[in-house]
Design a protein around this motif. Structure first.
Motif, PDB file in Angstrom:
ATOM      1  N   ILE A 148       0.997  -1.222   0.057  1.00 25.64           N
ATOM      2  CA  ILE A 148      -0.053   0.201   0.029  1.00 25.64           C
ATOM      3  C   ILE A 148       0.856   1.253  -0.359  1.00 25.64           C
ATOM      4  CG2 ILE A 148      -1.933  -1.351   1.189  1.00 25.64           C
ATOM      5  CD1 ILE A 148      -1.182   0.554   3.560  1.00 25.64           C
ATOM      6  N   THR A 149       0.463   2.240  -0.360  1.00 25.36           N
ATOM      7  CA  THR A 149       0.993   3.534  -0.689  1.00 25.36           C
ATOM      8  C   THR A 149       0.653   4.506   0.575  1.00 25.36           C
ATOM      9  OG1 THR A 149       1.287   3.295  -2.964  1.00 25.36           O
ATOM     10  CG2 THR A 149       1.555   5.380  -2.113  1.00 25.36           C
ATOM     11  N   LEU A 150       1.698   5.121   1.432  1.00 28.70           N
ATOM     12  CA  LEU A 150       1.402   5.860   2.489  1.00 28.70           C
ATOM     13  C   LEU A 150       1.988   7.192   1.904  1.00 28.70           C
ATOM     14  CD1 LEU A 150       1.596   3.580   5.532  1.00 28.70           C
ATOM     15  CD2 LEU A 150      -0.314   4.146   4.146  1.00 28.70           C
ATOM     16  N   THR A 151       1.524   8.370   2.616  1.00 30.36           N
ATOM     17  CA  THR A 151       2.343   9.530   2.618  1.00 30.36           C
ATOM     18  C   THR A 151       3.349   9.381   3.696  1.00 30.36           C
ATOM     19  OG1 THR A 151       0.954  10.730   4.156  1.00 30.36           O
ATOM     20  CG2 THR A 151       0.283  10.813   1.733  1.00 30.36           C
ATOM     21  N   GLU A 154       1.894   9.837   6.994  1.00 38.83           N
ATOM     22  CA  GLU A 154       0.830   8.478   7.288  1.00 38.83           C
ATOM     23  C   GLU A 154       2.015   7.357   7.714  1.00 38.83           C
ATOM     24  OE1 GLU A 154      -2.583   9.519   4.274  1.00 38.83           O
ATOM     25  OE2 GLU A 154      -0.959   7.921   3.729  1.00 38.83           O
ATOM     26  N   TYR A 155       3.090   7.348   7.298  1.00 33.29           N
ATOM     27  CA  TYR A 155       4.188   6.171   7.258  1.00 33.29           C
ATOM     28  C   TYR A 155       4.651   6.583   8.708  1.00 33.29           C
ATOM     29  CZ  TYR A 155       8.382   3.553   7.067  1.00 33.29           C
ATOM     30  OH  TYR A 155       9.546   2.679   7.426  1.00 33.29           O
ATOM     31  N   ARG A 196      -7.047   8.264   7.609  1.00 31.63           N
ATOM     32  CA  ARG A 196      -6.568   7.951   6.336  1.00 31.63           C
ATOM     33  C   ARG A 196      -5.779   6.526   6.520  1.00 31.63           C
ATOM     34  NH1 ARG A 196      -3.264  13.479   4.356  1.00 31.63           N
ATOM     35  NH2 ARG A 196      -5.200  14.843   4.299  1.00 31.63           N
ATOM     36  N   LEU A 197      -5.082   6.225   7.747  1.00 28.64           N
ATOM     37  CA  LEU A 197      -4.258   5.063   7.720  1.00 28.64           C
ATOM     38  C   LEU A 197      -5.214   3.984   7.767  1.00 28.64           C
ATOM     39  CD1 LEU A 197      -1.418   5.523  10.221  1.00 28.64           C
ATOM     40  CD2 LEU A 197      -1.429   4.549   7.778  1.00 28.64           C
ATOM     41  N   ARG A 199      -8.228   3.833   6.614  1.00 27.22           N
ATOM     42  CA  ARG A 199      -8.778   3.335   5.338  1.00 27.22           C
ATOM     43  C   ARG A 199      -8.053   2.732   4.223  1.00 27.22           C
ATOM     44  NH1 ARG A 199     -10.839   8.590   6.364  1.00 27.22           N
ATOM     45  NH2 ARG A 199      -9.229   9.836   4.863  1.00 27.22           N
ATOM     46  N   LYS A 200      -6.545   2.963   4.495  1.00 24.79           N
ATOM     47  CA  LYS A 200      -6.110   2.473   3.490  1.00 24.79           C
ATOM     48  C   LYS A 200      -5.401   1.172   3.821  1.00 24.79           C
ATOM     49  CE  LYS A 200      -3.646   6.478   1.575  1.00 24.79           C
ATOM     50  NZ  LYS A 200      -2.265   7.423   1.390  1.00 24.79           N
ATOM     51  N   LEU A 201      -5.264   0.841   5.191  1.00 22.34           N
ATOM     52  CA  LEU A 201      -4.874  -0.343   5.684  1.00 22.34           C
ATOM     53  C   LEU A 201      -6.150  -1.313   5.695  1.00 22.34           C
ATOM     54  CD1 LEU A 201      -3.173   0.317   9.223  1.00 22.34           C
ATOM     55  CD2 LEU A 201      -2.097  -0.201   6.891  1.00 22.34           C
ATOM     56  N   GLY A 202      -7.324  -0.935   5.748  1.00 25.31           N
ATOM     57  CA  GLY A 202      -8.562  -1.702   5.505  1.00 25.31           C
ATOM     58  C   GLY A 202      -8.985  -2.676   6.668  1.00 25.31           C
TER      59      GLY A 202
END
Length: 221
Positions: A148-151, A154-155, A196-197, A199-202
């Motif tokens: 997954i791509t993080l800013t 976020e990282y 945001r994390l 949502r991206k991690l799910g």
């Protein structure tokens, strides 16, 4: 993760800060021993790179003061002094690792990663929480094997939480470890990054502890 570079040579100080920031860290810098001692004594760094041959206060004195004051954060001593006795003196003063100049930046980054991992109780370069995996060497984050791509922010939030699994981390603590000293900090933005994390991690690994902060646990914990 927030680091401090205490190095009086301006070019090297700048090179170190750029390399750390490119590797995903936040870096503060000090150019003499007095400033370095003060920052290391008053700010919550995850690790410090400390030169020994500093003006105003030498590195060994600074290190002894930090340890005497109970500051247990990882310290990587960086110096042009290469004799075995000086290395022994640095380690006896409380250094966690020692790197002589000149050095390869890749080696310095690898040593820092190891120091930070060990200080938070991790032996492996890969941190895991349920299906979430973070490779501290490459900065790659995967969920169930999918990248997954993080800013950068976020990282940093995820990295700090994954270095401290099961621990309740306040928004203030996250803010202190995500931003440089001269950055206009706003702890309210942490909620945005957490959202945001998630949502991206799910997957449900970042849990809110009402009134206290956030805790990272596997989905079935």
């Amino acid at each position: 993760m927030r680091l401090l570079v205490v190095e009086d040579e301006p070019t090297l100080n700048a090179q170190l800060c750029r390399a750390l920031e490119a590797a995903g860290y936040v870096a503060d810098s000090a150019h003499d021993g007095e400033e370095g001692w003060y920052l290391g004594d008053s700010e919550p760094y995850d690790a410090i790179i400390l030169d020994l041959g500093l003006p105003k206060i030498d590195g060994l004195t600074i290190l002894k003061r930090w340890r005497a004051a109970g500051r247990g954060l990882p310290v990587l001593v960086l110096t042009a002094r290469a004799s075995w006795q000086e290395k022994v003196d640095g380690i006896d003063a409380g250094a966690d690792d020692y790197l002589a100049k000149p050095f390869q930046m890749e080696e310095l980054l690898a040593r820092l990663r190891a120091l930070i991992r060990r200080s938070s109780g991790h032996a492996s370069a890969e941190l895991t929480c349920g299906p979430v995996r973070l490779d501290t060497r490459s900065g790659v984050v995967t969920v169930s094997g999918m990248s997954i791509t993080l800013t950068s922010h976020e990282y940093r939030v995820l990295s700090y939480l994954m270095h401290h699994p099961g621990k309740v981390i306040s928004r203030t603590e996250l803010t202190e470890h995500l931003y440089a000293q001269d950055f206009d900090r706003d702890s309210n933005t942490i909620e945005v990054f957490i959202g945001r994390l998630r949502r991206k991690l799910g997957v449900d690994v970042i849990h809110t502890v009402r009134g206290l902060g956030y805790r990272l646990d596997p989905p079935d914990a």
